[in-house]
Design a protein around this motif. Sequence first.
Motif, PDB file in Angstrom:
ATOM      1  N   VAL A   1       9.853  -3.544   2.040  1.00 30.31           N
ATOM      2  CA  VAL A   1       8.479  -3.062   1.849  1.00 30.31           C
ATOM      3  C   VAL A   1       8.443  -2.216   0.582  1.00 30.31           C
ATOM      4  O   VAL A   1       9.478  -1.809   0.052  1.00 30.31           O
ATOM      5  CB  VAL A   1       7.997  -2.233   3.054  1.00 30.31           C
ATOM      6  CG1 VAL A   1       7.962  -3.076   4.321  1.00 30.31           C
ATOM      7  CG2 VAL A   1       8.866  -0.993   3.261  1.00 30.31           C
TER       8      VAL A   1
ATOM      9  N   THR B   1      -0.365  -3.417   4.026  1.00 31.58           N
ATOM     10  CA  THR B   1      -0.446  -4.501   3.051  1.00 31.58           C
ATOM     11  C   THR B   1      -1.518  -4.280   1.991  1.00 31.58           C
ATOM     12  O   THR B   1      -1.550  -4.996   0.993  1.00 31.58           O
ATOM     13  CB  THR B   1      -0.694  -5.840   3.764  1.00 31.58           C
ATOM     14  OG1 THR B   1      -1.858  -5.713   4.599  1.00 31.58           O
ATOM     15  CG2 THR B   1       0.501  -6.227   4.621  1.00 31.58           C
TER      16      THR B   1
ATOM     17  N   SER C   1       5.791  -3.238   8.043  1.00 28.77           N
ATOM     18  CA  SER C   1       4.648  -3.666   7.242  1.00 28.77           C
ATOM     19  C   SER C   1       3.480  -3.926   8.182  1.00 28.77           C
ATOM     20  O   SER C   1       3.560  -4.794   9.060  1.00 28.77           O
ATOM     21  CB  SER C   1       4.986  -4.936   6.454  1.00 28.77           C
ATOM     22  OG  SER C   1       3.851  -5.408   5.754  1.00 28.77           O
TER      23      SER C   1
ATOM     24  N   THR D   1       4.478   0.996   5.957  1.00 26.52           N
ATOM     25  CA  THR D   1       3.581   0.676   4.843  1.00 26.52           C
ATOM     26  C   THR D   1       2.446  -0.197   5.356  1.00 26.52           C
ATOM     27  O   THR D   1       2.497  -0.723   6.477  1.00 26.52           O
ATOM     28  CB  THR D   1       4.328  -0.074   3.734  1.00 26.52           C
ATOM     29  OG1 THR D   1       4.791  -1.331   4.242  1.00 26.52           O
ATOM     30  CG2 THR D   1       5.524   0.726   3.237  1.00 26.52           C
TER      31      THR D   1
ATOM     32  N   THR E   1      12.017  -0.412   8.594  1.00 27.90           N
ATOM     33  CA  THR E   1      10.803  -0.626   7.806  1.00 27.90           C
ATOM     34  C   THR E   1       9.742  -1.376   8.603  1.00 27.90           C
ATOM     35  O   THR E   1      10.056  -2.238   9.421  1.00 27.90           O
ATOM     36  CB  THR E   1      11.123  -1.400   6.521  1.00 27.90           C
ATOM     37  OG1 THR E   1      11.668  -2.675   6.864  1.00 27.90           O
ATOM     38  CG2 THR E   1      12.130  -0.642   5.670  1.00 27.90           C
TER      39      THR E   1
END
Length: 230
Positions: free
Chosen positions: A153, A88, A61, A86, A59
């Motif tokens: 996430v 934020t 972020s 991903t 993952t």
Amino acid sequence: MTSGHFVVRTVDRADPGPIAVLRAAGVATAHEAAGRVGLLGPGVRARQEGAVIAGSAITVSCHPGDNLMIHAAVEMCRAGDILVVTTTSPSTDGMFGDLLATSLLARGVLGLVTDAGVRDIAALREMGFPVWARAVHAQGTVKASPGSVNVPVVAAGQLVRPGDIVVADDDGVLALPAARGPEVAAAAAERLAGETAKREILAGGTLGVDLYRLRPLLDELGVRYVDRLP
């Protein structure tokens, strides 16, 4: 968790056996077998046809419009992993392209799932590197802002933890805790066997309302069969 930005090296991955079963089952069947949990929202969709992957989540972020942490994440990947990226806050910038895919292919990564955008899509298809993304967008990004690798996430409304089993195909993306792998794989295998039998029955001309014994339910709900409306 302590506040700050981290690149976490250790990931507890699922055993390959359940992952292989869930890949064979596909997203729809695995989702049903899991109790209809773990599905990412439909905004993240396949950007090619026919690709089916299942593996362990790495993952990422990222700050929107900044792919620095994707580069940092490549080092944490190993064969059989799937990168889940991903941001934020919402972003559709093209944070991932063919050069990053080349790095990931060299490490045996199976594909990318991102709640942001990708670009170089024709090259990615030609390379055979499958991506599931919210957008295809040529907008470039910078490498300037801190983020984290291998922390929980949220992608398209679904919590994804490092090491989660990710299954992705033309129907979407599913993420399940690694610990549930054996249980869900067994349920998925059972569903596949049942679906094979049902498919043969339906192919023989039996109607779904009879196979699933739905006529009493229709009657209970007040649905009437008539030859014509008055």
